[in-house]
Design a protein around this motif. Sequence first.
Motif, PDB file in Angstrom:
ATOM      1  N   ASP A   1       0.822  -1.206   0.000  1.00 10.88           N
ATOM      2  CA  ASP A   1       0.000   0.000   0.000  1.00 10.88           C
ATOM      3  C   ASP A   1       0.858   1.258   0.000  1.00 10.88           C
ATOM      4  O   ASP A   1       0.568   2.230  -0.711  1.00 10.88           O
ATOM      5  CB  ASP A   1      -0.925   0.013   1.222  1.00 10.88           C
ATOM      6  CG  ASP A   1      -1.976  -1.090   1.171  1.00 10.88           C
ATOM      7  OD1 ASP A   1      -2.199  -1.645   0.081  1.00 10.88           O
ATOM      8  OD2 ASP A   1      -2.550  -1.397   2.230  1.00 10.88           O
TER       9      ASP A   1
ATOM     10  N   ARG B   1       2.509   1.737  -3.469  1.00  8.66           N
ATOM     11  CA  ARG B   1       1.554   2.225  -4.476  1.00  8.66           C
ATOM     12  C   ARG B   1       1.185   3.676  -4.208  1.00  8.66           C
ATOM     13  O   ARG B   1       1.012   4.469  -5.149  1.00  8.66           O
ATOM     14  CB  ARG B   1       0.293   1.348  -4.461  1.00  8.66           C
ATOM     15  CG  ARG B   1      -0.633   1.613  -5.661  1.00  8.66           C
ATOM     16  CD  ARG B   1       0.015   1.181  -6.953  1.00  8.66           C
ATOM     17  NE  ARG B   1      -0.713   1.625  -8.133  1.00  8.66           N
ATOM     18  CZ  ARG B   1      -0.524   2.796  -8.753  1.00  8.66           C
ATOM     19  NH1 ARG B   1       0.380   3.665  -8.273  1.00  8.66           N
ATOM     20  NH2 ARG B   1      -1.209   3.115  -9.821  1.00  8.66           N
TER      21      ARG B   1
ATOM     22  N   LYS C   1       4.160   1.016  -9.287  1.00 10.01           N
ATOM     23  CA  LYS C   1       3.073   0.256  -9.906  1.00 10.01           C
ATOM     24  C   LYS C   1       3.397  -1.220 -10.068  1.00 10.01           C
ATOM     25  O   LYS C   1       2.477  -2.041 -10.241  1.00 10.01           O
ATOM     26  CB  LYS C   1       2.739   0.844 -11.281  1.00 10.01           C
ATOM     27  CG  LYS C   1       2.262   2.286 -11.256  1.00 10.01           C
ATOM     28  CD  LYS C   1       1.778   2.737 -12.609  1.00 10.01           C
ATOM     29  CE  LYS C   1       2.888   2.847 -13.635  1.00 10.01           C
ATOM     30  NZ  LYS C   1       2.393   3.343 -14.944  1.00 10.01           N
TER      31      LYS C   1
ATOM     32  N   THR D   1      -4.992  -2.162  -4.002  1.00  2.32           N
ATOM     33  CA  THR D   1      -4.583  -1.324  -2.879  1.00  2.32           C
ATOM     34  C   THR D   1      -5.535  -0.122  -2.817  1.00  2.32           C
ATOM     35  O   THR D   1      -6.244   0.163  -3.791  1.00  2.32           O
ATOM     36  CB  THR D   1      -3.134  -0.799  -3.027  1.00  2.32           C
ATOM     37  OG1 THR D   1      -3.137   0.368  -3.855  1.00  2.32           O
ATOM     38  CG2 THR D   1      -2.209  -1.857  -3.619  1.00  2.32           C
TER      39      THR D   1
ATOM     40  N   MET E   1      -1.649  -2.744  -7.951  1.00  5.70           N
ATOM     41  CA  MET E   1      -0.225  -3.053  -8.057  1.00  5.70           C
ATOM     42  C   MET E   1      -0.092  -4.335  -8.873  1.00  5.70           C
ATOM     43  O   MET E   1      -0.840  -5.285  -8.659  1.00  5.70           O
ATOM     44  CB  MET E   1       0.387  -3.256  -6.673  1.00  5.70           C
ATOM     45  CG  MET E   1       1.863  -3.635  -6.684  1.00  5.70           C
ATOM     46  SD  MET E   1       2.940  -2.220  -6.969  1.00  5.70           S
ATOM     47  CE  MET E   1       2.994  -1.493  -5.319  1.00  5.70           C
TER      48      MET E   1
END
Length: 293
Positions: free
Chosen positions: A164, A167, A172, A188, A193
């Motif tokens: 998390d 991202r 990515k 996320t 992702m």
Amino acid sequence: MLNNRIPYTAIVDRPKLLLPNKKKMAVWVILNVEHWSIDKPMPRTVLPPPMGKPLIPDVPNWSWHEYGMRSGFWRQYQALVERKIPTTLAINGNVCVSYPRIASAALEAGWEFMGHGFLQGPMHNLADQEKEICKALDTIEQFCGRRPTSWESPGLTETTETVDLLRKHGVKYIADWVIDDLPEIIDTPHGTMTTIPYTVETNDITVYALQAHRSQEFFDRGKDQFDRLYAEAENNVRVMAISIHPYITGVPHRIKYLEALLDYIGSHEEVEWMTASQIGDWYGNELQRLSGK
């Protein structure tokens, strides 16, 4: 549970994918360059400490790694550049500061810079994981002018927050999840992702530092891995990763086996050499094509 964020899918049920240039198999090479601090315990050792008690400074084990940064890297660099292989440089952010000669050579060669932490060490040991992630990404961006969109955690370590946080700060594509021969999607709060197929098997750390095989093993294992995936790719795309470290396959008695593996794979016409973000971008485009968008 973190694993529930990647629902199970069988490889035989995956939709038919199409690679660029009508190729059937993607291969990517990950060259890991790291900063090991001599005033801390080494992330990995080649010589066990005397009497089983780690000593600091650990000169022989720090020097083992340092040899890779001073000599081993340049053998690998030559092997990859001469063969014009797109390369993903998994780089500790501080390498841009502590080893600018290496980072500059990779930048000049056009390699992709993949975030690999700021200093080499488990994500679990960071007092402020988000701060360290930002520090790594910011340092790399300042050096090469592009913010990394791909990431490999040191030692593939993650906490329940890592994906998390990555991202959230623009990453990515992630290589930590060694779960399939094709990319997968992790949801996320900040967007999806994409996992990029990585390896703990065709990885020189495993072959040599952990399993202590003869030098020939890296070529033999890599060839066997490639041959099977190449055959399976007749039915659907496969992705193969080759992970290397300067202090492992960059040494004189092993470099020829890396070179031989690269030449063997390169002799097959249906191979597309790619980088982490190229694989991630391709997979995203394929998902759009398959969805009709």
